[in-house]
Structure formats: structure tokens, C-alpha cells
Scaffold this motif. Structure first.
Motif, mmCIF file in Angstrom:
data_model
loop_
_atom_site.group_PDB
_atom_site.id
_atom_site.type_symbol
_atom_site.label_atom_id
_atom_site.label_comp_id
_atom_site.label_asym_id
_atom_site.label_seq_id
_atom_site.Cartn_x
_atom_site.Cartn_y
_atom_site.Cartn_z
ATOM 1 N N LEU A 104 -6.950 4.443 -6.424
ATOM 2 C CA LEU A 104 -5.602 4.388 -6.966
ATOM 3 C C LEU A 104 -4.670 3.431 -6.243
ATOM 4 O O LEU A 104 -3.553 3.201 -6.719
ATOM 5 C CB LEU A 104 -4.982 5.800 -6.943
ATOM 6 N N THR A 105 -5.063 2.891 -5.119
ATOM 7 C CA THR A 105 -4.169 2.030 -4.339
ATOM 8 C C THR A 105 -4.885 0.744 -3.962
ATOM 9 O O THR A 105 -6.104 0.629 -4.107
ATOM 10 C CB THR A 105 -3.698 2.755 -3.055
ATOM 11 N N PRO A 106 -4.157 -0.229 -3.418
ATOM 12 C CA PRO A 106 -4.790 -1.483 -2.991
ATOM 13 C C PRO A 106 -5.662 -1.370 -1.744
ATOM 14 O O PRO A 106 -6.085 -2.403 -1.220
ATOM 15 C CB PRO A 106 -3.581 -2.402 -2.716
ATOM 16 N N LEU A 107 -5.913 -0.145 -1.243
ATOM 17 C CA LEU A 107 -6.873 -0.019 -0.150
ATOM 18 C C LEU A 107 -8.248 -0.501 -0.590
ATOM 19 O O LEU A 107 -9.106 -0.784 0.250
ATOM 20 C CB LEU A 107 -6.958 1.434 0.336
ATOM 21 N N GLU A 108 -8.474 -0.544 -1.877
ATOM 22 C CA GLU A 108 -9.656 -1.206 -2.429
ATOM 23 C C GLU A 108 -9.181 -2.231 -3.446
ATOM 24 O O GLU A 108 -8.354 -1.931 -4.307
ATOM 25 C CB GLU A 108 -10.617 -0.217 -3.084
ATOM 26 N N ASP A 109 -9.661 -3.448 -3.328
ATOM 27 C CA ASP A 109 -9.237 -4.523 -4.207
ATOM 28 C C ASP A 109 -10.466 -5.328 -4.609
ATOM 29 O O ASP A 109 -11.542 -5.189 -4.014
ATOM 30 C CB ASP A 109 -8.215 -5.412 -3.492
ATOM 31 N N THR A 110 -10.305 -6.161 -5.601
ATOM 32 C CA THR A 110 -11.401 -7.031 -6.034
ATOM 33 C C THR A 110 -11.008 -8.483 -5.800
ATOM 34 O O THR A 110 -9.836 -8.847 -5.866
ATOM 35 C CB THR A 110 -11.744 -6.821 -7.520
ATOM 36 N N VAL A 151 0.839 -1.206 0.000
ATOM 37 C CA VAL A 151 0.000 0.000 0.000
ATOM 38 C C VAL A 151 0.866 1.245 0.000
ATOM 39 O O VAL A 151 0.628 2.200 -0.757
ATOM 40 C CB VAL A 151 -0.949 -0.018 1.213
ATOM 41 N N ILE A 152 1.889 1.264 0.853
ATOM 42 C CA ILE A 152 2.768 2.433 0.934
ATOM 43 C C ILE A 152 3.463 2.677 -0.406
ATOM 44 O O ILE A 152 3.568 3.823 -0.879
ATOM 45 C CB ILE A 152 3.803 2.232 2.058
ATOM 46 N N GLU A 153 3.919 1.612 -1.035
ATOM 47 C CA GLU A 153 4.592 1.758 -2.322
ATOM 48 C C GLU A 153 3.659 2.356 -3.374
ATOM 49 O O GLU A 153 4.048 3.251 -4.140
ATOM 50 C CB GLU A 153 5.104 0.397 -2.778
ATOM 51 N N GLY A 206 -2.935 15.726 -1.702
ATOM 52 C CA GLY A 206 -3.477 15.851 -0.356
ATOM 53 C C GLY A 206 -2.799 14.964 0.666
ATOM 54 O O GLY A 206 -3.154 14.999 1.839
ATOM 55 N N ILE A 207 -1.796 14.181 0.252
ATOM 56 C CA ILE A 207 -1.102 13.285 1.177
ATOM 57 C C ILE A 207 0.128 14.005 1.742
ATOM 58 O O ILE A 207 0.991 14.455 0.991
ATOM 59 C CB ILE A 207 -0.666 11.984 0.490
ATOM 60 N N ALA A 208 0.199 14.091 3.085
ATOM 61 C CA ALA A 208 1.355 14.718 3.716
ATOM 62 C C ALA A 208 2.454 13.697 3.995
ATOM 63 O O ALA A 208 3.627 13.946 3.714
ATOM 64 C CB ALA A 208 0.942 15.406 5.017
ATOM 65 N N ASP A 209 2.087 12.559 4.566
ATOM 66 C CA ASP A 209 3.075 11.525 4.865
ATOM 67 C C ASP A 209 2.348 10.220 5.122
ATOM 68 O O ASP A 209 1.131 10.182 5.292
ATOM 69 C CB ASP A 209 3.932 11.901 6.086
ATOM 70 N N VAL A 210 3.109 9.129 5.139
ATOM 71 C CA VAL A 210 2.579 7.797 5.426
ATOM 72 C C VAL A 210 3.526 7.130 6.413
ATOM 73 O O VAL A 210 4.746 7.127 6.201
ATOM 74 C CB VAL A 210 2.462 6.932 4.145
ATOM 75 N N ALA A 211 2.972 6.574 7.486
ATOM 76 C CA ALA A 211 3.782 5.899 8.497
ATOM 77 C C ALA A 211 3.122 4.576 8.868
ATOM 78 O O ALA A 211 1.908 4.497 9.044
ATOM 79 C CB ALA A 211 3.940 6.778 9.738
ATOM 80 N N ASP A 212 3.958 3.553 8.994
ATOM 81 C CA ASP A 212 3.464 2.224 9.343
ATOM 82 C C ASP A 212 3.824 1.921 10.799
ATOM 83 O O ASP A 212 4.995 1.779 11.153
ATOM 84 C CB ASP A 212 4.093 1.174 8.420
ATOM 85 N N PHE A 213 2.795 1.843 11.660
ATOM 86 C CA PHE A 213 3.001 1.556 13.074
ATOM 87 C C PHE A 213 2.520 0.139 13.422
ATOM 88 O O PHE A 213 2.197 -0.148 14.567
ATOM 89 C CB PHE A 213 2.238 2.569 13.933
#
Length: 825
Positions: free
Chosen positions: A331-337, A280-282, A295-302
Motif C-alpha cells: 500500500l505504500t512506496p516502501l515497495e516500488d517498481t 512514505v509517511i504521507e 496495526g500502525i501505532a505511529d510513524v517517526a522520521d529520525f
């Protein structure tokens, strides 16, 4: 002497050349290869849901004694045993299959208990020499009773060992864990499901063989993916259940949270099936660099093992988080089929199966397993009874038995004389000859008689079971229920009815266009579930002249309502929680139902939809427009009214400052001409004018609303609208605090609100119900028009007949009441 180079070759070494048509040879060889791949590698058996390599791994681990209560062994040892005895196809293929059986993110119910690095959604596992494995508890249910002739055994690849053709499978593994595989000319891709739901559908089909797909889908509404997430749109799921093929969309579970002062972010806690956070991050970075995503400022994986999945996406100031989320879905795998293709082997033939066919094949197999097991046990008990009866004959006349044996020349003569003198069979005589002398005591005789009686009873039960198809099906159902109780877990995947699956376009397309911004009504049920009801446009039959829209039908199954708010699909409303917060949300992703079939019990849990903390729940829904002040009541008797202008433009705010240990028990809009009502656990009711509570700012702590006795608390707070006082009733449910909640139905009473005098704010109430013997508390209370009670499962419960006196005792209830609301208004 060396042979001559020109000498003719011996006859035995003469070359033999045959002309073969290449096309014919290729066709034959390819068909043999395809047959091997389809039947021996890629497709699962519809009965136990396992491919051959998986079945061989579980069987060999069971043979090695790798039970859950024993220690792990090196995975390399398991791979070596499986490869050497059953599956000569290479260690890497066997280890890959073993790893998948142990991955909780791949299987809904893992079958192997792995110790070590068995991989993640983004990384592969460690080598087999570094990891250890043993059977998971659920695997025992698949491999049980194999020594009782429940399935056929076939030779292994070299004929030295035997292996089961199929496992006994105490639960429908194929539906529960799903599978994927690519064969020659065909493939399979089956989604995991919830074990409890699948077993419920299977037992229903056992009792009702003619059940329709719609009936089965009441038990299995959709897949239940191991990682949770959200399934949007169930049309494709229904197609797959009907025909074996279909497609549905899966989405990540995302909440909009405040990451700091005036900074919002998206927090991802669950991802679509088999999608990892690194992927997802990639994709997010690629979309941002390509200027497709803004609109994306940053992405962090916790993400970690203690807190689970937590991917935080920061939103730039001035951007709408909802709009950014819609871009992320596109645009990302946050939604998949997920494309369902239910291909499995049925009697050795690949078939595409729907939900009912999958359950039917499994149930036929399970009935056969129970039948063969019962026959095996019956034969064993009959053989044992035969020996016990012979031994009892010998013990009754043991002196003569000993004399016969002592006077015999050899064992053969002794056996023949015993058979002749005591009328014994050969097996009984042989058993007596092998008897130890210490078994010839009186105590042994008592033991044998007890064993004989027990064997006769068990034989009678098994004969009765084998002689009745109804009893066989009932036994299968009981074993399925036991498996569901032992291995079942609550549903993880949220089902949202978002319409049919559409082909996604990578081009910029506003997500708001997917669902029209139409009038709707959002309901909060008394059991804490939310649903969105579509409202018909003005001009149709039954139009409400005041609003220009047609409200939903007034009555339907499971329609006990706590709150209802008119809004639009993409509008915003507020949810007041027990922690004194107001959470602003849009109902766009709520389950939608037509206006004439409102069923809130079929909606989604409000706390899950809003992502509330544990122990926090929604007490009311309110519109975020210029309306009368919002009244709030707490368990400690505090009351507050706050102007909606104070909260209309806020996202997630505190609307009352609660004291330690206090909580909100009710909230509703309260004009000055309305009345506020408190009901306490010691059956006291207080009603007073709303105008006596002046509106305060959202950070205020409220004022005294009701004087409550020490050790008691308010269990209900509500608002009675002006003009409805004469129709309003008071519903109270009494119970005892000495028993477990839900163990006793208690007593209930329905009385008119007019029976209760109106008093001033900050005073004590009047008695609302007299306790019966053994009762000491009110468990539920409700005030309003047209009450509706439901049980913990959402089913409607009967209430006593209205008209009871204010301080009368209640009438015993037939069933436990879990919540009280009103009918759809």
C-alpha cells in the motif's frame, strides 16, 4: 505633403502571400521539433552516457578550471557560462541538470561536487545564487585528454566556440549512473549500476568478445541503486539486459526491532530509488485514515546527516510485524517498481540496447579514444624528437653554427644556410635560431641526449601499441581497472530472487500468498552468507525415507557449509551471533535456489540480512523447536548448554551473558551422547562429553569449558555427533601473527579426531599442530566430517591429504584459506 491613402504601395513593399497546406506544414514542423528534442535534449549518447546539456556543463566547468582541488564557485556563474557559450536553452534547465549531477541519491557516482542545498528526495534545491559547485573527481575521468584529439569538436550554436561531440569517458557512465528522459514518441529510463561490477563485465567482454549474456550477468547481477534498498526478483532485470526493456521491484530495507518493553516496530534504513521519507509517511497516513492499513501505532522520521535514513514505524500490540510489513509493501512506496527502457543514441540514431550492446558501444568508443590519443602522442613525440636531434647536431658544432648565423644578412638567409650546411629541416633550423645561449652547456647536451633516448623508447611503445589490437584492448582494460579502483565503491543494493514481477493490486491481498510455505533448507556458508534451498516433495527420485523430502545435491561449486537447518519458507529459525544473541528470523526473503544447485556463496550476507551491528556476525543457525540443548562456546573457553524451550518463542534475546572482551566462536545442538571440542590459537585441542555440561537458563554465563593459556583464545568450538567420531577429522591452519592477514598462505594439516584423547571439562588440551619456523598461531581450525576449505573470495581451496599425526607440523598451502566448513549434507 502626406501621401494619399489610396496611393499604390511601392514595389519593394508589395505583399507576398503563399498558400501552404496546413497538414504538410504541421508535419514538417513537428518532425523538426521532434528531431531537436531527441538528439539535442532528451536522450543520452551511448558512448559517454550524457545528454547534451550535461556534457556541456562538465566541459565548460573543466574549461573554467573548476577542478576538485580548487575552490567552489557560484552555481549561477557556471550556469551563465554554459548558457552564454554552449547551451542557449534557459538557465533553469541548465541548473536542474547541474543539480542532478551533484545529487548522491540520484547518481551512483556523482559528477559535480556541490556545496550548499542541492535538494533531497523530498525537497528541491536552493536557487543557483545560493549554491556553489566544482567538478567531482569522477568527472575528471570523463573529461580527460580532450586536448589530445581523442574526440571530434563541433561548433556551438553561433559558431564562436567549439565543444566536444562526446566526452572521452574513462568509465561506462551510462550504465553506472543511469539516466531518464522523455522525448517525442520515445523515452529512456536506465537504472544505475555498480562501477566495479560494470568494469569487470566490460573487461571480460574485451577479452571474450563472444561472451554470452549469462556470462556478463555473473559480473553484473543487477542494478545497484544509490540509496541501497532491496531488488526483489531478477527475471525482469534479465529481460532488460537481454532486450533493453524490463521491470523489477525495489523494496525498502526494513528490520523488525524492539522499541520498548513488549513493543515492536519496523525500522526503515534504506528506501527504493528516488523515494523520500516524507512521501512514505504521507502514504502511510492516507492508508491508515482510509482504513486500508491497520496495526500502525505511529510513524517517526529520525533521518539526519550523521546517522542517515531511519524511519521508525511503531506496531500496535497484538499485531504481527511481518504481516504489517507486507501490507506496507502493498500500500505504500516502501515497495516500488522500476521500468528499464534502455534507449540511447548510437551513431546519431536512437536504439534500444541490452547489456551486451551497451558495453560493446562503450568499448568501441573507448578503443577509438585510446587509439586517437596514442596517435596524437606519437606525433607529438616524433615532432619533439626531430627538434631534439637537430639541436644535438647544433651543439656538437656550435662554433660553426654561430659563425653561420653571424655571417648571415638576415634570419631567412641564416635559416637557409643552416639547412644547407648541417642538412637540417626547416623546423630544426628555425628551432636552432630561437635557441637561448644558456642551453649551449655540456649539461644541456646530456639532458638532450637523455630526452632523445626517452622519446625513442616512448615512440617505440606507442608504435607497438598502435600496431596491435591485443595491446590496445589490454590498455583499455588497464585504464578501466584503474577507474574502478579509484571511483568504485561496494554494492549498496541487496539482490533477492523473489520470482517474476507481478502487477500489484491495491486491494487487500495476503502477502503470505506470494510465496508458498514449502519445505526448504537454510544454509549458512563458511564465508558468512545465507541461502534458501528448495526441497523436492516426497516421492521423487532420491527421496530421504526418514524425512519424506529430498535433500539438495551433495556437491556443487562454493559449498563450504557452517550450518544447515530444515524448515519451511515462512517458518522461523534462529541465528546465534558472536555477541551471544539469538536472532529469530524467517527465511522467506532469502535468495532461493533449486535443491539440485546449492551455491551458498551466491546468497546474501547473513549480517546484512539480519541487520546486525558492526563487528557482530552469525556463528550458527539453529531450529526453534523442541530439540536437544544448544551448546555455545566462547573465545575465553566458556561453555554453556541451554534448552531450546528457553529460546523457542523469543525474538531477539541474549542466550549467554558474556564477560567483557569475550565473544561466541561456535554453537550447535548438543545431545548428551555427543562430544564438545575446543581448539585454541596456540594449537591446543580439547574434547569432552556434552553430558558434563548441565543445561542452564538463557541468562546464565556458562561454565568453564577449557583452560586456556594467558594471551591465547579459542578459535573454534563445535559439536561431534555420536557415531561420527571415527569419521571426523581435525583441520588446522597455522600462520604467523607478524604479517598482515591473508599475506601468507601458511601451513595446514588434516588429522583424525581419534588421534586426540578425550579429557574432562575445564582442563587443558593436547597439541593439535607443531608450528614451523616463523609460525606462532593457528588462524583457523575445524572439526567434522568431509571438510571443505574456501578462500576469501569463496573459491574452493585444496587441503593437505588426511592422515597426519596429531602433533605433526603442517604442509605449506598453495593459497590462502579464508574459512572451513563441510560439504552440503
Amino acid at each position: 505633403m502626406a501621401a494619399s491613402r489610396n496611393a499604390p504601395a511601392p514595389a519593394a513593399l508589395t505583399e507576398r502571400i503563399e498558400d501552404v497546406d496546413v497538414s504538410t506544414e504541421m508535419q514538417g514542423s513537428f518532425l523538426e521539433y521532434a528531431y531537436s528534442v531527441i538528439y539535442s535534449r532528451a536522450l543520452p549518447d551511448a558512448r559517454d552516457g550524457l545528454k547534451p546539456v550535461q556534457r556541456r556543463i562538465l566541459y565548460q566547468m573543466a574549461e573554467m578550471g573548476l577542478r576538485p582541488d580548487r575552490g567552489h564557485v557560484k552555481s549561477a556563474r557556471v550556469v551563465g557560462e554554459v548558457m552564454g557559450k554552449l547551451h542557449p536553452h534557459g538557465d533553469s534547465a541548465i541548473y536542474d541538470a547541474l543539480v542532478r549531477l551533484a545529487q548522491p541519491f540520484a547518481l551512483r557516482v556523482p559528477l559535480v561536487d556541490g556545496h550548499g542545498n542541492f535538494g533531497s528526495l523530498d525537497d528541491g534545491p536552493a536557487a543557483a545564487r545560493y549554491t556553489e559547485a566544482r567538478l567531482a573527481p569522477a568527472a575528471l575521468a570523463l573529461t580527460e585528454s580532450l586536448d589530445e584529439d581523442v574526440v571530434d569538436f563541433i561548433p556551438n550554436y553561433d559558431g564562436q566556440f567549439q565543444q566536444p561531440e562526446v566526452l572521452a569517458a574513462a568509465f561506462p557512465n551510462l550504465l553506472v549512473n543511469g539516466t531518464t528522459g522523455i522525448a517525442v514518441g520515445m523515452a529512456t529510463n536506465m537504472a544505475p549500476h555498480n562501477l566495479i561490477e560494470v568494469v569487470a563485465a566490460a573487461t571480460h567482454l574485451l577479452d571474450n568478445p563472444e561472451a554470452t549474456l549469462e556470462e556478463l550477468m555473473e559480473f553484473v547481477p543487477g542494478p545497484d541503486l544509490p540509496g541501497g534498498g532491496v531488488i526483489v526478483g531478477l527475471d525482469g532485470v534479465k529481460d532488460a539486459y537481454a532486450s533493453g526493456r524490463g521491470t523489477f521491484r525495489t523494496r525498502a530495507k526494513v528490520s523488525i526491532e524492539s522499541l520498548g518493553p513488549r513493543r515492536m516496530g519496523l525500522v526503515v534504513t534504506e528506501l527504493p530509488y528516488m523515494v523520500g521519507p516524507e512521501r512514505v509517511i504521507e502514504k502511510i497516513k492516507d492508508a491508515v485514515n482510509a482504513k486500508k492499513l491497520t496495526g500502525i501505532a505511529d510513524v517517526a522520521d529520525f533521518t539526519d546527516r550523521n546517522n542517515g535514513m531511519r524511519l521508525v514505524i511503531g506496531i500496535k500490540t497484538g499485531f504481527d510485524p511481518k504481516a504489517v510489513l507486507e501490507q506496507l509493501y502493498r500500500l505504500t512506496p516502501l515497495e516500488d517498481t522500476f521500468g528499464i527502457n534502455n534507449v540511447a543514441l548510437v551513431e546519431g540514431q536512437p536504439q534500444t540496447l541490452g547489456l551486451k550492446q551497451l558495453l560493446q558501444v562503450y568499448l568501441q568508443h573507448r578503443i577509438q579514444v585510446v587509439t586517437r590519443r596514442s596517435r596524437y602522442r606519437l606525433a607529438r613525440r616524433q615532432d619533439r624528437l626531430h627538434l631534439v636531434e637537430g639541436l644535438l647536431i647544433a651543439i656538437l658544432d656550435i662554433d660553426e653554427v654561430i659563425q653561420v648565423i653571424r655571417t648571415s644578412d638576415d634570419g631567412e638567409q641564416a635559416r637557409a644556410r643552416l639547412m644547407d650546411v648541417f642538412d637540417l629541416s626547416q623546423a630544426q633550423a628555425e628551432y636552432i635560431l630561437e635557441l637561448r645561449l644558456r642551453r649551449l652547456t655540456k649539461f644541456s647536451r646530456v639532458e638532450l641526449e637523455t630526452e632523445r633516448d626517452q622519446l625513442k623508447a616512448e615512440i617505440a611503445q606507442l608504435q607497438e601499441l598502435l600496431g596491435s589490437e591485443v595491446l590496445l584492448r589490454a590498455q583499455v582494460a588497464r585504464e578501466l581497472d584503474a577507474a574502478a579502483e579509484t571511483f568504485g565503491t561496494p554494492r549498496r543494493t541487496l539482490l533477492l530472487n523473489g520470482g517474476p514481477v507481478k502487477t500489484r493490486s491495491r486491494a487487500a491481498a495476503p502477502a503470505d500468498l506470494q510465496i508458498a510455505d514449502a519445505p526448504c533448507r537454510v544454509f549458512l556458508s563458511a564465508t558468512g552468507r545465507m541461502v534458501r534451498a528448495e526441497l523436492r516433495p516426497a516421492g521423487e527420485a532420491g527421496e530421504d525415507a526418514g524425512t519424506g523430502i529430498v535433500p539438495p545435491t551433495r556437491r556443487s561449486k562454493h559449498d563450504a557449509i557452517r550450518s544447515a537447518v530444515d524448515t519451511t519458507t515462512r517458518g522461523d529459525i534462529g541465528a546465534v551471533t558472536s555477541a551471544g544473541r539469538l536472532v529469530r528470523f524467517s527465511p522467506v526473503d532469502l535468495p532461493s535456489v533449486p535443491g539440485n544447485s546449492v551455491q551458498p556463496a551466491a546468497g546474501t550476507r547473513a549480517d546484512q540480512y539480519l541487520g546486525l551491528a558492526g563487528g557482530e556476525h552469525v556463528v550458527a543457525l539453529v531450529p526453534l523447536t523442541d530439540n536437544p540443548p544448544l551448546a555455545i562456546g566462547t573465545a575465553q573457553g566458556v561453555v554453556k548448554r541451554v534448552a531450546t524451550s528457553e529460546i523457542a518463542h523469543k525474538h531477539d534475546i541474549e542466550i549467554i551473558s558474556l564477560k567483557p572482551g569475550d565473544r561466541v566462536v561456535g554453537a550447535a545442538l548438543a545431545p548428551d551422547d555427543s562430544e564438545l571440542v575446543f581448539v585454541t590459537s596456540d594449537a591446543q585441542l580439547l574434547r569432552f562429553d556434552a553430558s558434563s555440561v548441565r543445561p542452564q537458563g538463557r541468562s546464565a554465563g556458562g561454565m568453564a569449558g577449557m583452560r586456556i593459556a594467558e594471551g591465547q583464545h579459542a578459535i573454534y568450538f563445535g559439536v561431534v555427533a555420536a557415531g561420527t567420531e571415527d569419521q571426523a577429522v581435525v583441520v588446522t591452519i597455522a600462520d604467523t601473527s607478524q604479517t598482515l592477514a591473508g599475506a601468507d598462505a601458511g601451513s595446514g594439516k588434516v588429522s583424525a579426531l581419534a588421534e586426540y584423547p578425550s579429557k574432562g571439562r575445564a582442563t587443558g588440551g593436547v597439541r593439535a599442530q607443531r608450528f614451523l619456523k616463523g609460525e606462532d598461531t593457528l588462524s583457523l581450525a575445524w572439526v567434522g566430517v568431509e571438510p571443505r576449505a574456501v578462500g576469501p573470495d569463496g573459491a574452493v581451496r585444496a587441503l593437505p591429504v588426511p592422515g597426519a599425526k596429531r602433533d605433526a607440523s603442517g604442509q605449506p598451502l598453495d593459497a590462502v584459506v579464508g574459512a572451513i566448513g563441510t560439504v552440503v549434507a
